[in-house]
Design a protein around this motif. Structure first.
Motif, PDB file in Angstrom:
ATOM      1  N   SER A 193      -8.490  16.592  -1.691  1.00 37.30           N
ATOM      2  CA  SER A 193      -7.066  16.430  -1.405  1.00 37.30           C
ATOM      3  C   SER A 193      -6.875  15.483  -0.229  1.00 37.30           C
ATOM      4  O   SER A 193      -6.492  15.881   0.864  1.00 37.30           O
ATOM      5  CB  SER A 193      -6.424  17.790  -1.116  1.00 37.30           C
ATOM      6  N   THR A 194      -7.146  14.229  -0.484  1.00 40.57           N
ATOM      7  CA  THR A 194      -6.971  13.212   0.550  1.00 40.57           C
ATOM      8  C   THR A 194      -5.905  12.226   0.086  1.00 40.57           C
ATOM      9  O   THR A 194      -5.576  12.154  -1.103  1.00 40.57           O
ATOM     10  CB  THR A 194      -8.275  12.440   0.799  1.00 40.57           C
ATOM     11  N   ALA A 195      -5.385  11.464   1.015  1.00 41.62           N
ATOM     12  CA  ALA A 195      -4.384  10.452   0.672  1.00 41.62           C
ATOM     13  C   ALA A 195      -4.945   9.453  -0.339  1.00 41.62           C
ATOM     14  O   ALA A 195      -4.234   9.024  -1.259  1.00 41.62           O
ATOM     15  CB  ALA A 195      -3.903   9.744   1.930  1.00 41.62           C
ATOM     16  N   GLU A 196      -6.212   9.104  -0.197  1.00 46.42           N
ATOM     17  CA  GLU A 196      -6.819   8.133  -1.105  1.00 46.42           C
ATOM     18  C   GLU A 196      -6.903   8.674  -2.523  1.00 46.42           C
ATOM     19  O   GLU A 196      -6.615   7.969  -3.489  1.00 46.42           O
ATOM     20  CB  GLU A 196      -8.216   7.731  -0.603  1.00 46.42           C
ATOM     21  N   LEU A 198      -5.082  11.123  -3.833  1.00 44.62           N
ATOM     22  CA  LEU A 198      -3.729  11.259  -4.362  1.00 44.62           C
ATOM     23  C   LEU A 198      -3.147   9.911  -4.779  1.00 44.62           C
ATOM     24  O   LEU A 198      -2.467   9.804  -5.800  1.00 44.62           O
ATOM     25  CB  LEU A 198      -2.824  11.949  -3.342  1.00 44.62           C
ATOM     26  N   ALA A 199      -3.434   8.857  -4.022  1.00 41.66           N
ATOM     27  CA  ALA A 199      -2.968   7.518  -4.377  1.00 41.66           C
ATOM     28  C   ALA A 199      -3.612   7.052  -5.683  1.00 41.66           C
ATOM     29  O   ALA A 199      -2.946   6.464  -6.541  1.00 41.66           O
ATOM     30  CB  ALA A 199      -3.269   6.532  -3.253  1.00 41.66           C
TER      31      ALA A 199
END
Length: 79
Positions: free
Chosen positions: A29-32, A34-35
């Motif tokens: 669950s990281t920004a990367e 999710l992107a």
């Protein structure tokens, strides 16, 4: 359901606190990540089935639908 195994993305510390072996995506669950998922959804290479949408004012109805355990897809709350 006995708490021997729960597959979820929600509240891993609580699962650990109660001695439940939880499997899910907290490590990813990281920004990367999710992107990347958003890009796959946007290009149609990943499908995310939506079973129903509810306005936030009808959150109780959404939970009632979940309790029936016949939902195929995600239930989305709309602010």
């Amino acid at each position: 359901m006995p708490p021997g195994r729960v597959n979820t993305i929600a509240d891993f510390p609580a699962a650990e606190k109660h001695g439940v072996h939880a499997v899910g995506g907290s490590a990813a669950s990281t920004a990367e990540v999710l992107a990347a998922l958003a890009e796959l959804l946007g290009t149609g290479r990943l499908e995310l089935p939506i079973a129903a949408t509810y306005p936030l004012t009808r959150v109780r109805d959404a939970y009632r639908e979940l309790e029936r355990r016949h939902t195929r897809g995600k239930i989305v709350l709309i602010p």
